[in-house]
Scaffold this motif. Structure first.
Motif, PDB file in Angstrom:
ATOM      1  N   TRP A 132      37.891  35.709  35.458  1.00  0.00           N
ATOM      2  CA  TRP A 132      37.124  36.075  34.263  1.00  0.00           C
ATOM      3  C   TRP A 132      36.766  37.556  34.268  1.00  0.00           C
ATOM      4  O   TRP A 132      36.834  38.226  33.235  1.00  0.00           O
ATOM      5  CB  TRP A 132      35.861  35.221  34.168  1.00  0.00           C
ATOM      6  N   LEU A 133      36.400  38.074  35.431  1.00  0.00           N
ATOM      7  CA  LEU A 133      36.063  39.498  35.508  1.00  0.00           C
ATOM      8  C   LEU A 133      37.290  40.370  35.233  1.00  0.00           C
ATOM      9  O   LEU A 133      37.186  41.420  34.590  1.00  0.00           O
ATOM     10  CB  LEU A 133      35.463  39.829  36.870  1.00  0.00           C
ATOM     11  N   ALA A 134      38.439  39.928  35.725  1.00  0.00           N
ATOM     12  CA  ALA A 134      39.660  40.692  35.463  1.00  0.00           C
ATOM     13  C   ALA A 134      39.937  40.767  33.966  1.00  0.00           C
ATOM     14  O   ALA A 134      40.458  41.770  33.455  1.00  0.00           O
ATOM     15  CB  ALA A 134      40.844  40.067  36.198  1.00  0.00           C
ATOM     16  N   ARG A 135      39.572  39.714  33.245  1.00  0.00           N
ATOM     17  CA  ARG A 135      39.753  39.714  31.783  1.00  0.00           C
ATOM     18  C   ARG A 135      38.658  40.529  31.081  1.00  0.00           C
ATOM     19  O   ARG A 135      38.942  41.363  30.213  1.00  0.00           O
ATOM     20  CB  ARG A 135      39.732  38.280  31.262  1.00  0.00           C
ATOM     21  N   LEU A 136      37.401  40.291  31.471  1.00  0.00           N
ATOM     22  CA  LEU A 136      36.279  40.895  30.744  1.00  0.00           C
ATOM     23  C   LEU A 136      36.110  42.384  31.030  1.00  0.00           C
ATOM     24  O   LEU A 136      35.689  43.146  30.155  1.00  0.00           O
ATOM     25  CB  LEU A 136      34.986  40.151  31.099  1.00  0.00           C
ATOM     26  N   LEU A 137      36.423  42.803  32.253  1.00  0.00           N
ATOM     27  CA  LEU A 137      36.262  44.219  32.601  1.00  0.00           C
ATOM     28  C   LEU A 137      37.425  45.065  32.104  1.00  0.00           C
ATOM     29  O   LEU A 137      37.315  46.289  32.018  1.00  0.00           O
ATOM     30  CB  LEU A 137      36.100  44.372  34.119  1.00  0.00           C
ATOM     31  N   GLY A 138      38.540  44.448  31.833  1.00  0.00           N
ATOM     32  CA  GLY A 138      39.689  45.150  31.254  1.00  0.00           C
ATOM     33  C   GLY A 138      40.293  46.259  32.088  1.00  0.00           C
ATOM     34  O   GLY A 138      40.617  47.322  31.554  1.00  0.00           O
ATOM     35  N   PRO A 139      40.499  46.053  33.385  1.00  0.00           N
ATOM     36  CA  PRO A 139      41.137  47.099  34.191  1.00  0.00           C
ATOM     37  C   PRO A 139      42.617  47.248  33.833  1.00  0.00           C
ATOM     38  O   PRO A 139      43.235  46.308  33.314  1.00  0.00           O
ATOM     39  CB  PRO A 139      40.982  46.581  35.620  1.00  0.00           C
ATOM     40  N   ARG A 140      43.170  48.403  34.125  1.00  0.00           N
ATOM     41  CA  ARG A 140      44.595  48.626  33.883  1.00  0.00           C
ATOM     42  C   ARG A 140      45.434  47.743  34.804  1.00  0.00           C
ATOM     43  O   ARG A 140      46.486  47.224  34.407  1.00  0.00           O
ATOM     44  CB  ARG A 140      44.925  50.100  34.122  1.00  0.00           C
ATOM     45  N   TYR A 141      44.963  47.598  36.048  1.00  0.00           N
ATOM     46  CA  TYR A 141      45.681  46.793  37.032  1.00  0.00           C
ATOM     47  C   TYR A 141      44.726  45.756  37.624  1.00  0.00           C
ATOM     48  O   TYR A 141      43.533  46.007  37.797  1.00  0.00           O
ATOM     49  CB  TYR A 141      46.215  47.658  38.177  1.00  0.00           C
ATOM     50  N   SER A 142      45.276  44.607  37.982  1.00  0.00           N
ATOM     51  CA  SER A 142      44.490  43.576  38.665  1.00  0.00           C
ATOM     52  C   SER A 142      45.453  42.716  39.473  1.00  0.00           C
ATOM     53  O   SER A 142      46.581  42.453  39.043  1.00  0.00           O
ATOM     54  CB  SER A 142      43.707  42.722  37.664  1.00  0.00           C
ATOM     55  N   VAL A 143      44.997  42.273  40.645  1.00  0.00           N
ATOM     56  CA  VAL A 143      45.883  41.526  41.537  1.00  0.00           C
ATOM     57  C   VAL A 143      45.122  40.373  42.168  1.00  0.00           C
ATOM     58  O   VAL A 143      43.928  40.484  42.470  1.00  0.00           O
ATOM     59  CB  VAL A 143      46.485  42.450  42.626  1.00  0.00           C
TER      60      VAL A 143
END
Length: 363
Positions: free
Chosen positions: A116-127
């Motif tokens: 959820w944080l990877a979606r809500l924070l909107g980073p360019r990259y996430s793994v």
């Protein structure tokens, strides 16, 4: 000239990453085993600010880590304080994370909060780890997914670092070391405590026989016998445990069975003080637990008793050590005792002589 392929093809541009958030929502030992991730990220991109998100009660595992800029925590006490308190805590945490404007999120657990944080924070990259049990929502939440070994086990430190490898970062052997900073306050307190008991640095063996999971522990009779045998060899022994009442009762049972009681510091130390004490020990003896990983982090040799948990995945990392384990064909089973009984025969049958042999090899 030989050609070296650029693998992975979707490796990230580290120069474009200003801030990264590493998430590890697990127990103390698990959190400590993520410490090389922060150092590797910082070494490969010195301009980057690297933050951590962990549970509040595990903060001492990463506090004062030289590569961490901000240490964010989730207080599990919020739930006990009611829905309004929890909502306030969660909202303030999210706003703090949002204000950091992360370019990269590294999620190192199975917890859905990371997705959820990877979606809500909107980073360019996430793994994150690509596990078969995860559904489409999880897989779509991250720009990069990395696999765990399909057939053979791998140490947890390397599994954590695989997240960076998937992004195109290859950690050096030196960058894979655990990082734990006890701090001056803890070191001073422990120095005074040892002086009070007339115990000199590197002149004692620390035994930490307890664990929050009692099915990982050795019988009190064997621990007491070990203490007496080491005393007979001229060793000073210091016993430690967490302040948990069950653990302290176990220490009391051990002390009641010893001929010459060891120095008892059980339940008296913070985690930082425990690390400072272990740093001064010449040897650590214990079971698969966070204190065992603390010993590895401060580079104190370790004699570790393993039962149902896997020593390949959880052994003392990058420190001289010996694993004491039985030859039961069923171990490591990962169960909470044989048949769920909370008693692990692969541990209860380990003889004292096997531990003493490991100690002699290490000292």
């Amino acid at each position: 000239m030989s050609f070296l392929p650029n693998y992975p093809a979707d490796a990230i541009n580290l120069q474009s990453v200003r801030r990264a958030l590493v998430i590890k929502l697990r127990h103390h030992g698990d959190v400590l085993l993520t410490s090389p991730v922060f150092q590797a990220l910082k070494n490969h991109a010195p301009h980057m600010e690297v933050d951590a998100l962990i549970y509040h009660d595990t903060r001492d595992m990463l506090a004062d880590h030289p590569a961490i800029s901000q240490l964010w925590t989730i207080n599990r006490q919020w739930k006990r304080e009611g829905i309004e308190a929890q909502a306030r805590g969660e909202w303030q945490l999210f706003r703090n994370l949002q204000a950091r404007d992360y370019d990269l999120v590294v999620h190192l657990t199975e917890h859905n909060r990371g997705a959820w944080l990877a979606r809500l924070l909107g980073p360019r990259y996430s793994v994150a780890h690509n596990h078969p049990k995860h559904g489409a929502l999880w897989k779509r939440s991250f720009s990069h997914l990395y696999p765990h070994p399909k057939a053979t086990p791998r140490h947890t430190v390397e599994l954590n670092l695989d997240a960076l490898r998937r992004l195109g970062i290859q950690p050096t052997p030196e960058e894979r070391r655990l990082v734990l900073v006890p701090g001056e306050v803890a070191e001073q307190a422990v120095g005074e405590l040892l002086a009070k008991h007339e115990v000199a640095d590197k002149q004692f063996i620390q035994i930490h026989p307890t664990s929050r999971w009692f099915f990982k522990t050795w019988p009190v009779e064997r621990v007491a016998e070990l203490c007496d045998a080491l005393h007979a060899q001229g060793e000073r022994i210091v016993l430690t445990s967490a302040p948990d009442e069950r653990e302290k009762k176990m220490i009391e049972a051990i002390l009641s069975r010893t001929t010459l009681p060891p120095v008892d510091l059980s339940g008296q130390l913070t985690l930082k003080q425990l690390a400072a004490l272990t740093m001064r020990a010449k040897l650590f003896i214990g079971v698969d637990s966070a204190p065992m990983h603390i010993a590895a982090a401060v580079q104190t040799p370790v004699a570790a008793l393993f039962g149902p948990s896997g020593d390949i995945e959880w052994s003392p990392w990058m420190v001289p050590h010996r694993i004491i384990a039985s030859n039961h064909a069923c171990r490591p089973c990962g169960n909470d005792g044989c048949g769920g009984s909370k008693v692990s025969e692969c541990l209860t049958t380990l003889p004292v002589r096997q531990v003493l042999a490991a100690v002699q090899e290490l000292i």
